[in-house]
Design an enzyme around this catalytic site. Structure first.
Site, PDB file in Angstrom:
ATOM      1  N   GLN A  98      42.798  36.834  39.406  1.00  0.00           N
ATOM      2  CA  GLN A  98      41.666  36.338  40.415  1.00  0.00           C
ATOM      3  C   GLN A  98      40.248  36.346  39.603  1.00  0.00           C
ATOM      4  O   GLN A  98      40.049  37.209  39.073  1.00  0.00           O
ATOM      5  CB  GLN A  98      41.682  37.294  41.640  1.00  0.00           C
ATOM      6  CG  GLN A  98      40.467  37.066  42.564  1.00  0.00           C
ATOM      7  CD  GLN A  98      40.238  37.880  43.517  1.00  0.00           C
ATOM      8  OE1 GLN A  98      39.516  38.904  43.411  1.00  0.00           O
ATOM      9  NE2 GLN A  98      40.447  37.633  44.876  1.00  0.00           N
ATOM     10  N   TYR A 179      30.879  37.371  47.639  1.00  0.00           N
ATOM     11  CA  TYR A 179      30.491  37.184  46.262  1.00  0.00           C
ATOM     12  C   TYR A 179      30.016  35.571  46.015  1.00  0.00           C
ATOM     13  O   TYR A 179      29.731  35.181  46.941  1.00  0.00           O
ATOM     14  CB  TYR A 179      31.732  37.263  45.410  1.00  0.00           C
ATOM     15  CG  TYR A 179      32.343  38.871  45.522  1.00  0.00           C
ATOM     16  CD1 TYR A 179      31.420  39.649  45.307  1.00  0.00           C
ATOM     17  CD2 TYR A 179      33.709  39.097  45.819  1.00  0.00           C
ATOM     18  CE1 TYR A 179      31.769  41.203  45.398  1.00  0.00           C
ATOM     19  CE2 TYR A 179      33.920  40.667  45.757  1.00  0.00           C
ATOM     20  CZ  TYR A 179      33.123  41.257  45.785  1.00  0.00           C
ATOM     21  OH  TYR A 179      33.396  42.861  45.985  1.00  0.00           O
ATOM     22  N   ARG A 311      47.317  47.683  50.858  1.00  0.00           N
ATOM     23  CA  ARG A 311      47.372  49.338  50.821  1.00  0.00           C
ATOM     24  C   ARG A 311      49.061  49.623  50.714  1.00  0.00           C
ATOM     25  O   ARG A 311      48.994  50.742  50.000  1.00  0.00           O
ATOM     26  CB  ARG A 311      46.626  49.938  51.903  1.00  0.00           C
ATOM     27  CG  ARG A 311      45.253  49.912  51.787  1.00  0.00           C
ATOM     28  CD  ARG A 311      44.726  51.054  52.566  1.00  0.00           C
ATOM     29  NE  ARG A 311      43.177  50.834  52.584  1.00  0.00           N
ATOM     30  CZ  ARG A 311      42.525  52.078  53.095  1.00  0.00           C
ATOM     31  NH1 ARG A 311      42.927  53.087  53.744  1.00  0.00           N
ATOM     32  NH2 ARG A 311      41.115  52.023  53.105  1.00  0.00           N
TER      33      ARG A 311
END
Length: 356
Positions: A98, A179, A311
């Site tokens: 990424q 971002y 998670r």
């Protein structure tokens, strides 16, 4: 959840099921941005997920926001990620790096050159960040010039080439989570009056230029892009035209023949259906807080092709086996999410070791 176990094609990758590893920052890189000594083992352990999207990897010094995050623009970075790619491939998995440029979500104390962060406009996000000196307000960034924009597009192109050189199967452009690309899309972070701000097409221009450059460099079938419509994070407010912004952006991206679109889904279900209709290749949909028994719902509804998980995969290296068999999950330890060594990184037990 039978739909989860169907095969799928994503770009050049042939996958044996519909799960994937979602990108998660782990902050365990070496100071120079090279993946740490345990990184290859961490990803190797999770290779059964098939499609592994790495933690955010900065394409340049300017792209770094947090401490101990990895890069993919120097030869040492390539060597480090090659070890990771080889480890994942040895277990039959695929690795996608990424590419994450944080833009204004940075602090001079956290970057190699200690310069002021760059962003579409000189507007601070109004949030704090952890630094070596403790939590500090993120400073007002420097507005990117036209030259800065062109250089940053070139940095994404260069990083994509380095990722493939390192053996990665592709890259995911991070256009979400507050971002840099997300900042260009948001009218409260982008108040430019040139060709990169103002209208929906102008705010989309930077993301489209990055995607086109990366696809041109390594082939569109090696490229994914992540977006997060409606996500309130890092001071971002996309305003009342957000849905139209994403319909335009995704419609334009569709013409680049990319491998996949990765949507961080929040609340607008009508928009998600519209994006599904606009997008011609694989669609990944990540829903925070989704229950295990609902993992296949978006696939069944025709809204997603792949379901990334976070998670559960962080705390369970054999998460695919556990989901298939209905075995209990290890609990993730938030105290070890960022930084540190093996604890909470490569030491979560697998079912095989528990049964011994």
């Amino acid at each position: 959840m039978s739909a989860l176990w169907e095969t799928a094609t994503v770009g050049r990758m042939q996958l044996s099921h519909r799960l994937a590893l979602a990108p998660m920052t782990r902050s365990r890189a070496l100071p120079d941005g090279t993946p740490g000594p345990l990184t290859a083992e961490y990803y190797r352990q999770r290779a059964s997920l098939g499609l592994l999207i790495s933690e955010g990897v900065q394409p340049s010094d300017d792209g770094q926001g947090y401490l101990n995050t990895p890069g993919i623009y120097r030869s040492t970075h390539v060597e480090g990620w090659r070890e990771v790619a080889d480890a994942v491939h040895s277990e039959g998995g695929h690795l996608v790096l990424q590419l994450m440029h944080v833009g204004r979500m940075s602090h001079p104390e956290n970057t190699p050159h200690h310069r002021t962060p760059i962003a579409p406009s000189a507007i601070a996000p109004g949030v704090e960040m952890f630094t070596p000196s403790g939590r500090q307000p993120i400073p007002r960034p420097r507005e990117m010039s036209g030259e800065d924009i062109a250089r940053t597009v070139a940095e994404f192109r260069h990083a994509a080439a380095k990722a493939v050189e390192a053996g990665a199967d592709g890259v995911e452009i991070h256009g979400a989570n507050g971002y840099l690309l997300h900042q260009f899309l948001s009218p409260n972070a982008n108040t430019r009056t040139d060709g990169y701000g103002g209208s929906i097409p102008a705010r989309s221009r930077f993301a489209l230029e990055v995607a086109a450059a990366v696809a041109d460099e390594i082939g569109g079938d090696r490229v994914g892009i992540r977006v997060s419509p409606g996500l309130v994070i890092g001071g971002i407010d996309e305003g009342p035209d957000a849905a139209d912004q994403y319909r335009h952006l995704v419609g334009e991206l569709a013409g680049l023949d990319l491998a996949y679109l990765h949507v961080v889904q929040s609340s607008d279900e009508v928009l998600l259906r519209d994006l599904r209709d606009l997008w011609p290749s694989a669609l990944l949909v990540l829903r925070a807080g989704r229950s295990l028994d609902a993992l296949g719902d978006d696939i069944d509804a025709g809204l997603a092709d792949i379901v990334p998980i976070a998670r559960w995969a962080l705390a369970n290296p054999d998460v695919v086996e556990r989901i298939r068999s209905g075995a209990p999950m290890n609990d993730a330890d938030p105290a070890t999410f960022y930084g540190g060594g093996a604890a909470g990184y490569t030491d979560y037990p697998a079912l095989a070791s528990i049964s011994l």
